[in-house]
Write a protein that holds these residues in place. Structure first.
Motif, PDB file in Angstrom:
ATOM      1  N   GLN A  70      36.886  15.774 -22.087  1.00 56.31           N
ATOM      2  CA  GLN A  70      35.938  16.599 -21.338  1.00 56.31           C
ATOM      3  C   GLN A  70      34.499  16.370 -21.782  1.00 56.31           C
ATOM      4  N   ARG A  74      32.152  10.291 -21.660  1.00 59.25           N
ATOM      5  CA  ARG A  74      31.041   9.537 -21.060  1.00 59.25           C
ATOM      6  C   ARG A  74      30.191   8.905 -22.148  1.00 59.25           C
ATOM      7  N   GLU A  81      25.730  10.733 -22.310  1.00 57.43           N
ATOM      8  CA  GLU A  81      26.132  11.580 -21.191  1.00 57.43           C
ATOM      9  C   GLU A  81      25.338  11.117 -19.969  1.00 57.43           C
ATOM     10  N   LYS A  83      24.302  11.843 -15.726  1.00 58.56           N
ATOM     11  CA  LYS A  83      24.236  12.897 -14.720  1.00 58.56           C
ATOM     12  C   LYS A  83      25.229  12.594 -13.603  1.00 58.56           C
ATOM     13  N   PRO A  84      26.241  13.462 -13.456  1.00 57.14           N
ATOM     14  CA  PRO A  84      27.253  13.193 -12.427  1.00 57.14           C
ATOM     15  C   PRO A  84      26.696  13.397 -11.023  1.00 57.14           C
ATOM     16  N   ASN A 136      35.397  26.049 -11.907  1.00 60.57           N
ATOM     17  CA  ASN A 136      34.211  26.232 -12.737  1.00 60.57           C
ATOM     18  C   ASN A 136      32.913  25.788 -12.099  1.00 60.57           C
ATOM     19  N   GLN A 151      29.144  28.035 -18.657  1.00 65.00           N
ATOM     20  CA  GLN A 151      30.162  27.758 -17.641  1.00 65.00           C
ATOM     21  C   GLN A 151      30.680  29.053 -17.036  1.00 65.00           C
ATOM     22  N   ILE A 175      22.981  20.439 -23.962  1.00 62.43           N
ATOM     23  CA  ILE A 175      22.769  18.993 -23.933  1.00 62.43           C
ATOM     24  C   ILE A 175      21.622  18.685 -24.876  1.00 62.43           C
ATOM     25  N   LEU A 178      17.939  14.710 -25.146  1.00 62.65           N
ATOM     26  CA  LEU A 178      17.253  14.434 -23.881  1.00 62.65           C
ATOM     27  C   LEU A 178      15.955  13.670 -24.101  1.00 62.65           C
ATOM     28  N   PRO A 183      21.285  11.657 -23.881  1.00 66.07           N
ATOM     29  CA  PRO A 183      21.869  13.000 -23.919  1.00 66.07           C
ATOM     30  C   PRO A 183      23.343  13.028 -24.331  1.00 66.07           C
TER      31      PRO A 183
HETATM   32  C1  0T9 Z   1      33.452  20.774 -16.214  1.00 61.33           C
HETATM   33  C2  0T9 Z   1      32.097  19.383 -18.335  1.00 61.33           C
HETATM   34  C3  0T9 Z   1      31.250  20.062 -17.307  1.00 61.33           C
HETATM   35  C4  0T9 Z   1      32.072  20.201 -16.017  1.00 61.33           C
HETATM   36  C5  0T9 Z   1      29.986  19.200 -17.008  1.00 61.33           C
HETATM   37  C6  0T9 Z   1      26.479  19.984 -17.708  1.00 61.33           C
HETATM   38  C7  0T9 Z   1      27.031  18.741 -17.036  1.00 61.33           C
HETATM   39  C8  0T9 Z   1      27.749  19.123 -15.763  1.00 61.33           C
HETATM   40  C9  0T9 Z   1      29.004  19.930 -16.055  1.00 61.33           C
HETATM   41  C10 0T9 Z   1      30.886  21.442 -17.812  1.00 61.33           C
HETATM   42  C11 0T9 Z   1      34.247  19.933 -17.194  1.00 61.33           C
HETATM   43  O1  0T9 Z   1      35.513  20.526 -17.380  1.00 61.33           O
HETATM   44  C12 0T9 Z   1      33.500  19.819 -18.517  1.00 61.33           C
HETATM   45  C13 0T9 Z   1      31.605  18.414 -19.145  1.00 61.33           C
HETATM   46  C14 0T9 Z   1      30.223  17.932 -19.138  1.00 61.33           C
HETATM   47  C15 0T9 Z   1      29.263  18.774 -18.301  1.00 61.33           C
HETATM   48  C16 0T9 Z   1      28.040  17.968 -17.915  1.00 61.33           C
HETATM   49  C17 0T9 Z   1      27.166  17.389 -19.007  1.00 61.33           C
HETATM   50  C18 0T9 Z   1      25.854  17.179 -18.282  1.00 61.33           C
HETATM   51  O2  0T9 Z   1      24.878  16.726 -18.787  1.00 61.33           O
HETATM   52  C19 0T9 Z   1      25.919  17.673 -16.878  1.00 61.33           C
HETATM   53  C20 0T9 Z   1      24.571  18.088 -16.250  1.00 61.33           C
HETATM   54  C21 0T9 Z   1      24.707  18.454 -14.792  1.00 61.33           C
HETATM   55  C22 0T9 Z   1      23.612  16.943 -16.260  1.00 61.33           C
HETATM   56  O3  0T9 Z   1      23.998  15.854 -16.025  1.00 61.33           O
HETATM   57  C23 0T9 Z   1      22.189  17.216 -16.540  1.00 61.33           C
HETATM   58  C24 0T9 Z   1      21.382  15.953 -16.455  1.00 61.33           C
HETATM   59  C25 0T9 Z   1      21.013  15.323 -17.759  1.00 61.33           C
HETATM   60  C26 0T9 Z   1      20.179  16.236 -18.530  1.00 61.33           C
HETATM   61  C27 0T9 Z   1      22.173  14.866 -18.617  1.00 61.33           C
HETATM   62  C28 0T9 Z   1      22.452  13.444 -18.520  1.00 61.33           C
END
Ligand code: 0T9
Length: 368
Positions: A70, A74, A81, A83-84, A136, A151, A175, A178, A183
């Motif tokens: 989880q 990445r 990490e 950004k999805p 979530n 969350q 995070i 940055l 990240p």
């Molecule tokens: C549910 C998990 C979640 C989703 C992701 C915060 C995050 C989106 C949500 C909570 C899963 O079960 C577990 C793991 C990682 C979480 C992500 C980590 C992250 O950075 C992203 C957010 C949306 C970003 O990408 C912000 C952009 C940038 C600051 C990071 C690269």
């Protein structure tokens, strides 16, 4: 700096963040539900344990084991990490795990809300009679150089044989890194796993230098149903090794070692066979552009999807109808689940997303 500024003004809406191209991922957030069951052996293990206490421990072990996928996968695969992609309403991610011992484990993940983003999922293995359901969303706030993410939602594990529920709350995270463009996630606060049988595990997280000098550390306590006695204390790194202390016998042993477990990849249909609303097919062009960091194409292809969505919403508004979720429905939280939530000491959500397996199984999407 532009990136940090966009974070600072994002007002908690993560989808509005404009990230630099090297931080973009071609994977949609709807895929992240798969991390709950990439270790099918640990997922089904509790179904084979007759002793309630041991069973509760096996649930904690499975949960701890999911954290690595989880929250660090990445980072490990992509160097940081990423950004999805922000899933569109109705986006689906389907797949299965086929393993020799566990048989088939199925994943259905659906984006049930776009504003705010919410993903709902169901994962089940009929051979062993176990099912996980959850949903979530995220609420973010920016602090100096850190992005704090709370969350929303929870997960519920159900074991048929014992008619037993485990209510699982989700950790808060932040995070870091940055400013350096690298990240990574760090977990904070806690997870509660409350079983309908009364057992409760409380798992506290910390990053570098709180419990120990190590990253990804946790400390878990498993309590007996009356809450009066502490049965076990578990401590270590969720991404590495942890040990367990039996509080009655004062004996210590290995609890979990991530190095000894290999992730089983989810099998997803080839893109050509997927429906157009399935994640990898819908985002195929964007993902390809992300691969080669072609920012223009990313923008063009993303806009196509966004405009299409805007049109759909407009049409629904004109017709006075609401988007029909495919396989999940928002229902009042009643019955055993509400009771377990109350036992867990969490304020249960008024309405929760639940999987409608009947509808799924009567649809062509169930042919995985
Ligand atoms: C549910 C998990 C979640 C989703 C992701 C915060 C995050 C989106 C949500 C909570 C899963 O079960 C577990 C793991 C990682 C979480 C992500 C980590 C992250 O950075 C992203 C957010 C949306 C970003 O990408 C912000 C952009 C940038 C600051 C990071 C690269």
């Amino acid at each position: 700096m532009t990136f940090l500024r966009s974070l600072a003004t994002s007002k908690g809406d993560l989808s509005s963040i404009t990230a630099p191209p090297f931080i973009l991922s071609g994977t949609s957030l709807v895929e992240y539900s798969k991390f709950w069951a990439e270790l099918p052996d640990l997922f089904v293990a509790p179904t084979m344990i007759l002793d309630k206490e041991e069973r509760a421990l096996a649930v904690v072990r499975w949960f701890i084991a999911t954290l690595k996928g989880q929250y660090t996968s990445r980072n490990e695969a992509l160097g940081s990490e990423k950004k999805p992609l922000n899933p569109f309403l109705g986006e689906l991610f389907l797949g299965k795990w086929e393993t020799e011992l566990e048989g088939t484990t199925i994943l259905v993940s659906e984006q049930v809300s776009h504003h705010p983003p919410v993903t709902a999922y169901a994962i089940y293995n009929d051979a062993y009679g176990i099912e996980l359901q959850g949903y979530n969303g995220q609420k973010a706030s920016f602090a100096t150089t850190m992005l704090n993410v709370r969350q929303v939602g929870h997960a519920v594990l159900y074991i048929k044989k014992f008619d037993e529920y485990y209510y699982i709350t989700l950790p808060t995270l932040h995070i870091e890194g940055l400013f350096y463009g690298a990240p990574y996630v760090e977990l904070e606060q806690k997870t509660v796993i409350q079983s309908s049988g009364g057992y409760r595990a409380s798992i506290e997280y910390s990053g570098k230098g709180y419990f120990s000098g190590k990253k990804n550390t946790f400390k878990a306590k498993l309590y007996a149903p009356d809450q009066s006695s502490l049965l076990y204390t578990i401590a270590g790194q969720w991404s590495g090794k942890s040990t367990i202390i039996n509080e009655k016998q004062k004996s210590e042993s290995v609890f979990y070692d991530a190095m000894e477990h290999k992730v089983v990849p989810l099998v997803v249909k080839p893109i050509e066979q997927q429906a157009e609303y399935e994640s990898q097919r819908a985002w195929e062009k964007v993902a390809a552009a992300v691969q080669v960091m072609d920012y223009d194409t990313i923008h063009v292809e993303k806009s196509k999807i966004e405009n299409q969505q805007r049109e759909l919403r407009k049409k629904e508004k004109e017709e006075g109808v609401e988007w029909q979720r495919r396989y999940f429905e928002l229902v009042e939280d009643e019955g055993p689940l509400k009771e377990v939530a109350e036992l867990a000491g969490v304020e249960p959500d008024e309405k929760v997303w639940r999987f409608n397996r009947e509808v799924f199984e009567h649809s062509p999407d169930s042919k995985l």
